[in-house]
Design a protein around this motif. Structure first.
Motif, PDB file in Angstrom:
ATOM      1  N   GLY A  31       0.793  -1.222   0.000  1.00  0.00           N
ATOM      2  CA  GLY A  31       0.000   0.000   0.000  1.00  0.00           C
ATOM      3  C   GLY A  31       0.820   1.265   0.000  1.00  0.00           C
ATOM      4  O   GLY A  31       0.492   2.238  -0.688  1.00  0.00           O
ATOM      5  N   GLY A  32       1.923   1.271   0.726  1.00  0.00           N
ATOM      6  CA  GLY A  32       2.720   2.480   0.882  1.00  0.00           C
ATOM      7  C   GLY A  32       3.646   2.784  -0.280  1.00  0.00           C
ATOM      8  O   GLY A  32       3.911   3.957  -0.570  1.00  0.00           O
ATOM      9  N   LEU A  33       4.140   1.741  -0.955  1.00  0.00           N
ATOM     10  CA  LEU A  33       5.072   1.958  -2.066  1.00  0.00           C
ATOM     11  C   LEU A  33       4.421   2.730  -3.210  1.00  0.00           C
ATOM     12  O   LEU A  33       4.951   3.769  -3.630  1.00  0.00           O
ATOM     13  CB  LEU A  33       5.626   0.619  -2.549  1.00  0.00           C
ATOM     14  N   PRO A  34       3.288   2.283  -3.741  1.00  0.00           N
ATOM     15  CA  PRO A  34       2.664   3.079  -4.815  1.00  0.00           C
ATOM     16  C   PRO A  34       2.208   4.456  -4.346  1.00  0.00           C
ATOM     17  O   PRO A  34       2.240   5.418  -5.117  1.00  0.00           O
ATOM     18  CB  PRO A  34       1.467   2.212  -5.245  1.00  0.00           C
ATOM     19  N   LEU A  35       1.797   4.559  -3.086  1.00  0.00           N
ATOM     20  CA  LEU A  35       1.349   5.846  -2.558  1.00  0.00           C
ATOM     21  C   LEU A  35       2.514   6.835  -2.518  1.00  0.00           C
ATOM     22  O   LEU A  35       2.369   8.003  -2.897  1.00  0.00           O
ATOM     23  CB  LEU A  35       0.779   5.645  -1.160  1.00  0.00           C
ATOM     24  N   GLY A  36       3.678   6.368  -2.067  1.00  0.00           N
ATOM     25  CA  GLY A  36       4.853   7.228  -2.016  1.00  0.00           C
ATOM     26  C   GLY A  36       5.319   7.654  -3.398  1.00  0.00           C
ATOM     27  O   GLY A  36       5.694   8.819  -3.618  1.00  0.00           O
ATOM     28  N   ILE A  37       5.295   6.717  -4.342  1.00  0.00           N
ATOM     29  CA  ILE A  37       5.686   7.038  -5.723  1.00  0.00           C
ATOM     30  C   ILE A  37       4.706   8.039  -6.326  1.00  0.00           C
ATOM     31  O   ILE A  37       5.098   8.967  -7.042  1.00  0.00           O
ATOM     32  CB  ILE A  37       5.752   5.761  -6.575  1.00  0.00           C
ATOM     33  N   LEU A  38       3.427   7.846  -6.021  1.00  0.00           N
ATOM     34  CA  LEU A  38       2.406   8.756  -6.551  1.00  0.00           C
ATOM     35  C   LEU A  38       2.596  10.167  -6.010  1.00  0.00           C
ATOM     36  O   LEU A  38       2.349  11.150  -6.720  1.00  0.00           O
ATOM     37  CB  LEU A  38       1.021   8.227  -6.171  1.00  0.00           C
ATOM     38  N   LEU A  39       3.051  10.293  -4.777  1.00  0.00           N
ATOM     39  CA  LEU A  39       3.325  11.614  -4.214  1.00  0.00           C
ATOM     40  C   LEU A  39       4.394  12.344  -5.014  1.00  0.00           C
ATOM     41  O   LEU A  39       4.341  13.564  -5.169  1.00  0.00           O
ATOM     42  CB  LEU A  39       3.761  11.478  -2.753  1.00  0.00           C
ATOM     43  N   VAL A  40       5.364  11.592  -5.517  1.00  0.00           N
ATOM     44  CA  VAL A  40       6.436  12.193  -6.318  1.00  0.00           C
ATOM     45  C   VAL A  40       5.958  12.506  -7.726  1.00  0.00           C
ATOM     46  O   VAL A  40       6.193  13.597  -8.258  1.00  0.00           O
ATOM     47  CB  VAL A  40       7.656  11.252  -6.379  1.00  0.00           C
ATOM     48  N   LEU A  41       5.263  11.560  -8.348  1.00  0.00           N
ATOM     49  CA  LEU A  41       4.842  11.727  -9.736  1.00  0.00           C
ATOM     50  C   LEU A  41       3.807  12.826  -9.918  1.00  0.00           C
ATOM     51  O   LEU A  41       3.747  13.463 -10.973  1.00  0.00           O
ATOM     52  CB  LEU A  41       4.288  10.406 -10.280  1.00  0.00           C
ATOM     53  N   THR A  42       2.961  13.037  -8.906  1.00  0.00           N
ATOM     54  CA  THR A  42       1.915  14.067  -9.034  1.00  0.00           C
ATOM     55  C   THR A  42       2.370  15.440  -8.560  1.00  0.00           C
ATOM     56  O   THR A  42       1.626  16.420  -8.686  1.00  0.00           O
ATOM     57  CB  THR A  42       0.661  13.660  -8.224  1.00  0.00           C
ATOM     58  N   ASP A  43       3.604  15.522  -8.052  1.00  0.00           N
ATOM     59  CA  ASP A  43       4.119  16.805  -7.582  1.00  0.00           C
ATOM     60  C   ASP A  43       4.541  17.665  -8.770  1.00  0.00           C
ATOM     61  O   ASP A  43       4.599  17.199  -9.916  1.00  0.00           O
ATOM     62  CB  ASP A  43       5.306  16.577  -6.643  1.00  0.00           C
ATOM     63  N   THR A  44       4.875  18.900  -8.507  1.00  0.00           N
ATOM     64  CA  THR A  44       5.296  19.827  -9.558  1.00  0.00           C
ATOM     65  C   THR A  44       6.490  19.270 -10.327  1.00  0.00           C
ATOM     66  O   THR A  44       7.503  18.888  -9.734  1.00  0.00           O
ATOM     67  CB  THR A  44       5.678  21.184  -8.957  1.00  0.00           C
ATOM     68  N   GLY A  45       6.376  19.187 -11.656  1.00  0.00           N
ATOM     69  CA  GLY A  45       7.437  18.665 -12.494  1.00  0.00           C
ATOM     70  C   GLY A  45       7.374  17.173 -12.720  1.00  0.00           C
ATOM     71  O   GLY A  45       8.150  16.633 -13.513  1.00  0.00           O
ATOM     72  N   GLY A  46       6.466  16.478 -12.056  1.00  0.00           N
ATOM     73  CA  GLY A  46       6.336  15.042 -12.231  1.00  0.00           C
ATOM     74  C   GLY A  46       5.578  14.692 -13.495  1.00  0.00           C
ATOM     75  O   GLY A  46       4.855  15.524 -14.059  1.00  0.00           O
ATOM     76  N   LEU A  47       5.707  13.442 -13.938  1.00  0.00           N
ATOM     77  CA  LEU A  47       5.033  13.008 -15.158  1.00  0.00           C
ATOM     78  C   LEU A  47       3.519  13.046 -15.021  1.00  0.00           C
ATOM     79  O   LEU A  47       2.805  13.156 -16.009  1.00  0.00           O
ATOM     80  CB  LEU A  47       5.486  11.596 -15.533  1.00  0.00           C
ATOM     81  N   LEU A  48       3.028  12.916 -13.803  1.00  0.00           N
ATOM     82  CA  LEU A  48       1.580  12.957 -13.563  1.00  0.00           C
ATOM     83  C   LEU A  48       1.203  14.212 -12.789  1.00  0.00           C
ATOM     84  O   LEU A  48       0.268  14.181 -11.987  1.00  0.00           O
ATOM     85  CB  LEU A  48       1.140  11.711 -12.779  1.00  0.00           C
TER      86      LEU A  48
END
Length: 222
Positions: A31-48
């Motif tokens: 549960g935590g691994l995808p959540l942590g990655i999503l925090l990075v990807l959806t941040d400013t400059g991320g692919l998402l």
């Protein structure tokens, strides 16, 4: 209390503690691994990049991290009962343990992933690499030592959580310490329980540190 009386109690308590920690760690990582990655990807400059989604996830994670575990444990009794059918026993404790640890682990994952060289990420993006390529080929491999360290920290935290779970019928070493040590004023048993917990945490830390050093050496020689 003699050693012959303590030994079966400590053995069962250790088994229940390891059982709770093992399964809750698995759920926490999933549960935590995808959540942590999503925090990075959806941040400013991320692919998402999506500030709304990022802020919502961030608020949820922060709320989860700010709640004392013993309060969360009691608050989740209805959820635990709905999922497992009871809120007592080592299997039932996996639910609150995982829910309590997922936000903590997600932040550690976010920190680990943000340490990845930005140049590598930009190189993948310039070659048209999508999310699966970026995550599977760059973010996870490059952040692996830090992620292992994060898992180690989380497992040790879960050992502490599992001891607190003994206060509400979670079994494990915490429950044994309360029932046979505190309530019966068996100081020797309390000391023995603390020693076993220290030994468990020490072994986990040594194993985690060993894996991190091995990965670091491989990274230098690659």
């Amino acid at each position: 209390m003699t050693w012959s009386e303590m030994e079966p109690l400590l053995t069962q308590g250790t088994y229940d503690t390891l059982y709770m920690v093992l399964w809750s760690t698995l759920v926490t990582v999933l549960g935590g691994l995808p959540l942590g990655i999503l925090l990075v990807l959806t941040d400013t400059g991320g692919l998402l990049q999506n500030q709304a989604v990022n802020k919502v996830i961030g608020v949820i994670v922060n709320i989860g991290r700010s709640l004392p575990f013993i309060i969360l444990l009691i608050f989740l009794i209805p959820v635990t009962t709905a999922v497992v059918g009871t809120f007592i026993g080592p299997t039932a404790m996996i639910v609150p343990l995982a829910i309590g640890a997922i936000p903590f682990f997600a932040r550690l994952v976010e920190t680990a992933v943000r340490e990845v060289d930005r140049g590598l990420i930009e190189a993948v993006e310039s070659m048209g690499g999508g999310i699966p390529t970026l995550v599977g080929k760059v973010l996870l491999p490059q952040a692996l030592p830090s992620l292992i360290a994060a898992v180690t920290t989380t497992v040790i935290t879960l050992v502490g959580y599992s001891a607190m779970a003994g206060a509400v019928g979670g079994e494990g070493l915490g429950s044994k310490a309360i029932t046979y040590g505190f309530q019966r004023f068996e100081t020797g048993f309390m000391v023995a329980t603390v020693i076993v917990l220290i030994a468990i945490v020490t072994v986990i830390q040594l194993l985690g540190d060993g894996v991190v050093r091995l990965l670091a050496r491989r990274g230098r020689t690659a």
